[in-house]
Design a protein around this motif. Structure first.
Motif, mmCIF file in Angstrom:
data_model
loop_
_atom_site.group_PDB
_atom_site.id
_atom_site.type_symbol
_atom_site.label_atom_id
_atom_site.label_comp_id
_atom_site.label_asym_id
_atom_site.label_seq_id
_atom_site.Cartn_x
_atom_site.Cartn_y
_atom_site.Cartn_z
ATOM 1 N N LEU A 1 39.845 26.783 42.854
ATOM 2 C CA LEU A 1 40.914 27.798 42.775
ATOM 3 C C LEU A 1 41.478 28.126 44.152
ATOM 4 O O LEU A 1 40.752 28.487 45.075
ATOM 5 N N ARG A 2 42.794 27.974 44.260
ATOM 6 C CA ARG A 2 43.513 28.331 45.487
ATOM 7 C C ARG A 2 44.624 29.305 45.162
ATOM 8 O O ARG A 2 45.228 29.246 44.094
ATOM 9 N N LYS A 3 44.861 30.231 46.107
ATOM 10 C CA LYS A 3 45.986 31.154 45.948
ATOM 11 C C LYS A 3 46.592 31.443 47.311
ATOM 12 O O LYS A 3 45.874 31.802 48.248
ATOM 13 N N HIS B 1 52.693 31.722 53.427
ATOM 14 C CA HIS B 1 51.847 30.806 54.204
ATOM 15 C C HIS B 1 50.408 31.294 54.291
ATOM 16 O O HIS B 1 49.571 30.647 54.905
ATOM 17 N N ASN B 2 50.150 32.452 53.701
ATOM 18 C CA ASN B 2 48.819 33.042 53.796
ATOM 19 C C ASN B 2 47.945 32.583 52.627
ATOM 20 O O ASN B 2 48.122 33.049 51.499
ATOM 21 N N ILE C 1 27.549 37.465 44.839
ATOM 22 C CA ILE C 1 28.375 36.496 45.569
ATOM 23 C C ILE C 1 28.955 37.187 46.789
ATOM 24 O O ILE C 1 29.528 38.277 46.669
ATOM 25 N N PHE C 2 28.797 36.573 47.948
ATOM 26 C CA PHE C 2 29.399 37.114 49.173
ATOM 27 C C PHE C 2 30.610 36.269 49.527
ATOM 28 O O PHE C 2 30.503 35.060 49.750
ATOM 29 N N MET C 3 31.775 36.938 49.539
ATOM 30 C CA MET C 3 33.027 36.260 49.915
ATOM 31 C C MET C 3 33.462 36.699 51.296
ATOM 32 O O MET C 3 33.320 37.855 51.673
ATOM 33 N N ASP C 4 34.045 35.761 52.041
ATOM 34 C CA ASP C 4 34.679 36.104 53.320
ATOM 35 C C ASP C 4 35.742 35.044 53.589
ATOM 36 O O ASP C 4 35.496 33.849 53.375
ATOM 37 N N GLY C 5 36.905 35.492 53.991
ATOM 38 C CA GLY C 5 37.964 34.560 54.362
ATOM 39 C C GLY C 5 38.407 33.624 53.246
ATOM 40 O O GLY C 5 38.803 32.485 53.508
ATOM 41 N N GLY C 6 38.357 34.106 52.002
ATOM 42 C CA GLY C 6 38.887 33.305 50.897
ATOM 43 C C GLY C 6 37.956 32.245 50.360
ATOM 44 O O GLY C 6 38.355 31.400 49.551
ATOM 45 N N VAL C 7 36.688 32.280 50.804
ATOM 46 C CA VAL C 7 35.702 31.340 50.268
ATOM 47 C C VAL C 7 34.431 32.095 49.868
ATOM 48 O O VAL C 7 34.188 33.211 50.340
ATOM 49 N N ILE C 8 33.632 31.462 48.993
ATOM 50 C CA ILE C 8 32.293 31.975 48.712
ATOM 51 C C ILE C 8 31.396 31.455 49.823
ATOM 52 O O ILE C 8 31.182 30.253 49.947
#
Ligand code: ADP
Ligand code: MG
Length: 252
Positions: free
Chosen positions: A19-21, A25-26, A219-226
């Motif tokens: 999954l991408r969003k 450009h962000n 789940i720890f997320m940071d910067g758009g990734v798990i």
């Protein structure tokens, strides 16, 4: 078929792959892979701006993914033929701001979507509303206006409203963050009961105690990734990544 685009494996309540969003450009989700089993309670933690809300909203079609696939209960949300209303009947969502209709009674707040989206009769909708308001301890407030309730009570009405649609999955996005501290516990208690009752739940939260006690997986997320995920005792007790260690040092 490549692994990345493969459909949901058998039985997953939620299956997210690649999954991408992006907003302009962000790129705020940079390839999320996530599978949630029926009855599983998953808490998502992470710093502000890490993409937690965007991920949650993608599970309910409030955001259209820029890439990848989201499958809920066997229905591919990223298939353009999918009926959005049918999906929203199956995935309940509760927000930080309760979003109740101020000019309607508590009961009407719960019955309106049932009648309009769920297409049940008014009589049946009222029966369901009574049942759900009883679950959240607010049946006696059925004819009150939201403004006469505390924030915690309003949030419990919002939970009852989402439950009324009999969803397969419930999404919670920082539902206690706007509440006065003394009102937080009542809402968390409802969520704990729901979890014990077997509801599949995805909970974005700053309540580390709740995550530790109720989640099957954090789940720890940071910067758009798990960045890291695991059972709560492991994740909180023995964080592996420097980013999670730094985050926990801030919040615990
Ligand atoms: P979190 O819930 O973890 O705080 P969000 O998912 O809300 O993070 O936001 C992730 C990033 O996406 C942030 O940088 C935010 O500014 C950006 N963002 C979120 N929603 C929008 C939007 N509708 N338009 C533009 N940028 C957005
Ligand atoms: Mg958020």
């Amino acid at each position: 078929m490549s692994a990345v685009t493969a459909p949901a494996t058998t039985g997953s309540a939620v299956s997210v792959s690649g999954l991408r969003k992006s907003y302009g450009h962000n790129e705020v989700l940079k390839g999320i892979d996530l599978s949630i089993e029926p009855g599983e309670v998953v808490c998502i933690i992470g710093p502000s701006g890490s993409g937690k809300s965007t991920l949650l909203r993608s599970l309910n079609l409030l955001e259209a993914p820029s890439g990848g696939r989201v499958v809920v209960g066997g229905t591919d949300l990223t298939d353009r033929r999918t009926d959005i209303n049918a999906v929203r009947r199956r995935v309940g969502m509760v927000f930080q701001s309760f979003n109740l209709f101020p000019h309607m009674t508590v009961e009407r707040n719960v019955t309106i979507a049932l009648e309009r989206v769920g297409r049940v009769s008014r009589q049946e909708a009222r029966r369901i509303a009574t049942e759900r308001l009883t679950e959240v301890g607010l049946a006696h407030k059925a004819s009150a206006r939201p403004i006469s309730l505390s924030g915690g009570q309003q949030q419990r009405v919002a939970i009852a409203r989402a439950l009324a649609m009999n969803p397969e999955v419930m999404l919670f996005d920082e539902v206690t963050s706007a509440l006065d501290p003394e009102l937080v516990k009542g809402v968390l208690n409802i969520m704990t009961q729901l979890a014990k009752g077997g509801m599949t739940m995805v909970v974005v939260t700053h309540e580390m105690g709740f995550a530790r006690q109720v989640a099957d997986r954090v789940i720890f997320m940071d910067g758009g990734v798990i960045v890291e995920q695991g059972e709560p005792d492991r994740l909180f007790g023995a964080p592996q990544s420097d980013r999670l260690k730094a985050f926990l040092a801030e919040v615990l």
